[in-house]
Scaffold this motif. Sequence first.
Motif, PDB file in Angstrom:
ATOM      1  N   ILE A  42       0.880  -1.079   0.016  1.00  0.00           N
ATOM      2  CA  ILE A  42      -0.079  -0.070   0.214  1.00  0.00           C
ATOM      3  C   ILE A  42       0.872   1.123   0.061  1.00  0.00           C
ATOM      4  O   ILE A  42       1.886   1.075   0.568  1.00  0.00           O
ATOM      5  CB  ILE A  42      -0.734   0.011   1.179  1.00  0.00           C
ATOM      6  N   VAL A  43       0.546   2.396  -0.655  1.00  0.00           N
ATOM      7  CA  VAL A  43       0.997   3.628  -0.768  1.00  0.00           C
ATOM      8  C   VAL A  43       0.241   4.540  -0.114  1.00  0.00           C
ATOM      9  O   VAL A  43      -0.924   4.922  -0.107  1.00  0.00           O
ATOM     10  CB  VAL A  43       1.560   4.006  -2.178  1.00  0.00           C
ATOM     11  N   VAL A  44       0.962   5.443   1.001  1.00  0.00           N
ATOM     12  CA  VAL A  44       0.092   6.640   1.609  1.00  0.00           C
ATOM     13  C   VAL A  44       0.907   7.679   1.244  1.00  0.00           C
ATOM     14  O   VAL A  44       2.049   7.869   1.339  1.00  0.00           O
ATOM     15  CB  VAL A  44       0.151   6.484   3.227  1.00  0.00           C
ATOM     16  N   VAL A 101       1.135   3.257 -11.466  1.00  0.00           N
ATOM     17  CA  VAL A 101       1.444   1.733 -11.748  1.00  0.00           C
ATOM     18  C   VAL A 101       0.676   0.912 -11.109  1.00  0.00           C
ATOM     19  O   VAL A 101       1.066  -0.328 -10.931  1.00  0.00           O
ATOM     20  CB  VAL A 101       2.876   1.586 -10.948  1.00  0.00           C
ATOM     21  N   GLY A 102      -0.679   1.160 -10.646  1.00  0.00           N
ATOM     22  CA  GLY A 102      -1.619   0.429 -10.132  1.00  0.00           C
ATOM     23  C   GLY A 102      -1.587   0.087  -8.545  1.00  0.00           C
ATOM     24  O   GLY A 102      -1.990  -0.816  -8.140  1.00  0.00           O
ATOM     25  N   ALA A 103      -1.058   0.964  -7.752  1.00  0.00           N
ATOM     26  CA  ALA A 103      -0.558   0.587  -6.328  1.00  0.00           C
ATOM     27  C   ALA A 103      -1.981   1.028  -5.579  1.00  0.00           C
ATOM     28  O   ALA A 103      -2.751   1.877  -6.119  1.00  0.00           O
ATOM     29  CB  ALA A 103       0.522   1.629  -5.908  1.00  0.00           C
ATOM     30  N   ARG A 104      -2.221   0.327  -4.422  1.00  0.00           N
ATOM     31  CA  ARG A 104      -3.382   0.762  -3.693  1.00  0.00           C
ATOM     32  C   ARG A 104      -2.904   1.887  -2.999  1.00  0.00           C
ATOM     33  O   ARG A 104      -1.856   1.865  -2.376  1.00  0.00           O
ATOM     34  CB  ARG A 104      -3.526  -0.479  -2.817  1.00  0.00           C
ATOM     35  N   VAL A 140      -6.015   7.396   8.923  1.00  0.00           N
ATOM     36  CA  VAL A 140      -5.375   6.449   7.865  1.00  0.00           C
ATOM     37  C   VAL A 140      -5.472   5.044   8.041  1.00  0.00           C
ATOM     38  O   VAL A 140      -5.786   4.365   7.027  1.00  0.00           O
ATOM     39  CB  VAL A 140      -4.089   7.121   7.476  1.00  0.00           C
ATOM     40  N   LEU A 141      -5.222   4.679   9.215  1.00  0.00           N
ATOM     41  CA  LEU A 141      -5.086   3.414   9.425  1.00  0.00           C
ATOM     42  C   LEU A 141      -6.461   2.584   9.219  1.00  0.00           C
ATOM     43  O   LEU A 141      -6.764   1.374   8.679  1.00  0.00           O
ATOM     44  CB  LEU A 141      -4.414   2.994  10.901  1.00  0.00           C
ATOM     45  N   GLU A 142      -7.408   3.378   9.960  1.00  0.00           N
ATOM     46  CA  GLU A 142      -8.825   2.872   9.821  1.00  0.00           C
ATOM     47  C   GLU A 142      -9.415   2.788   8.293  1.00  0.00           C
ATOM     48  O   GLU A 142      -9.826   1.789   7.942  1.00  0.00           O
ATOM     49  CB  GLU A 142      -9.907   3.808  10.252  1.00  0.00           C
ATOM     50  N   ASN A 197      -9.291  -3.745   3.831  1.00  0.00           N
ATOM     51  CA  ASN A 197      -8.840  -5.146   4.033  1.00  0.00           C
ATOM     52  C   ASN A 197      -7.525  -5.300   2.971  1.00  0.00           C
ATOM     53  O   ASN A 197      -7.181  -6.200   2.573  1.00  0.00           O
ATOM     54  CB  ASN A 197      -9.739  -6.061   3.805  1.00  0.00           C
ATOM     55  N   TRP A 198      -6.790  -4.045   2.926  1.00  0.00           N
ATOM     56  CA  TRP A 198      -5.323  -4.233   2.235  1.00  0.00           C
ATOM     57  C   TRP A 198      -4.375  -4.719   2.859  1.00  0.00           C
ATOM     58  O   TRP A 198      -3.302  -5.113   2.357  1.00  0.00           O
ATOM     59  CB  TRP A 198      -5.111  -2.675   1.761  1.00  0.00           C
ATOM     60  N   LEU A 199      -4.326  -4.752   4.355  1.00  0.00           N
ATOM     61  CA  LEU A 199      -3.112  -5.122   5.142  1.00  0.00           C
ATOM     62  C   LEU A 199      -3.173  -6.571   5.486  1.00  0.00           C
ATOM     63  O   LEU A 199      -3.920  -6.979   6.247  1.00  0.00           O
ATOM     64  CB  LEU A 199      -2.829  -4.130   6.213  1.00  0.00           C
ATOM     65  N   LYS A 200      -2.446  -7.204   4.802  1.00  0.00           N
ATOM     66  CA  LYS A 200      -2.603  -8.897   5.119  1.00  0.00           C
ATOM     67  C   LYS A 200      -0.929  -9.200   5.326  1.00  0.00           C
ATOM     68  O   LYS A 200       0.136  -8.542   4.611  1.00  0.00           O
ATOM     69  CB  LYS A 200      -3.054  -9.615   4.265  1.00  0.00           C
TER      70      LYS A 200
END
Length: 199
Positions: free
Chosen positions: A53-55, A68-71, A125-127, A133-136
């Motif tokens: 993921i990118v913030v 480039v298709g990043a979340r 941001v974390l919420e 459900n991106w962080l696995k």
Amino acid sequence: FNQWKLPIVLTGSHSDSSLAQAMIKEVRQACVISLVGRTSLGELAAIFKQAQIVVSGDSGPMHVASGVGARLIALFGPTDPDLTGPRGLGETVILQHVPSGYTVPWYGKKFPGEGWLSQIQPEEVLEAIENKNWLKPPRTTPQVALFPQGSSSRFISHSKSDDDRHCEEPRPPEDGSAFFVAERGDVAISEGKTEIASP
């Protein structure tokens, strides 16, 4: 991010170094790797492509990540995401607070006393990330790519330094080869070409 065993990789220009250092000092548990001031535009794109993921704030790199298709979690201040928001292939969540009495885009010189981007809290941001459900946990263990010295390729090599926090010490090869540790595959950037080697 420590609970997902994912490192945080900081990117930016040389002028962002002091900001990156201030952030690193506040980190208590997560592994933080700083590549601030150490990447070309092409390398940045390769890193974003492999990121879980990118913030990012509203910036050029934000559009690169989207392209480039990043979340992407995109943080907006006085600009209008409907006009200048990301248009790439990646899935995006926009976070923005518009202070009372202001509109976007804001072209005035007077900014709200309570701040603009500062109204977006880390917990928000974390919420947003958790809701998507991106962080696995990574499906594989980090891979270490070894490259012989003297090759024509340029690689981003990383070893533990004082800038890094809570990262496991990578074990460099005895022959002095360059190496790069990645969670979702190894990123090798050669002259004019980016190679992604999936594990």
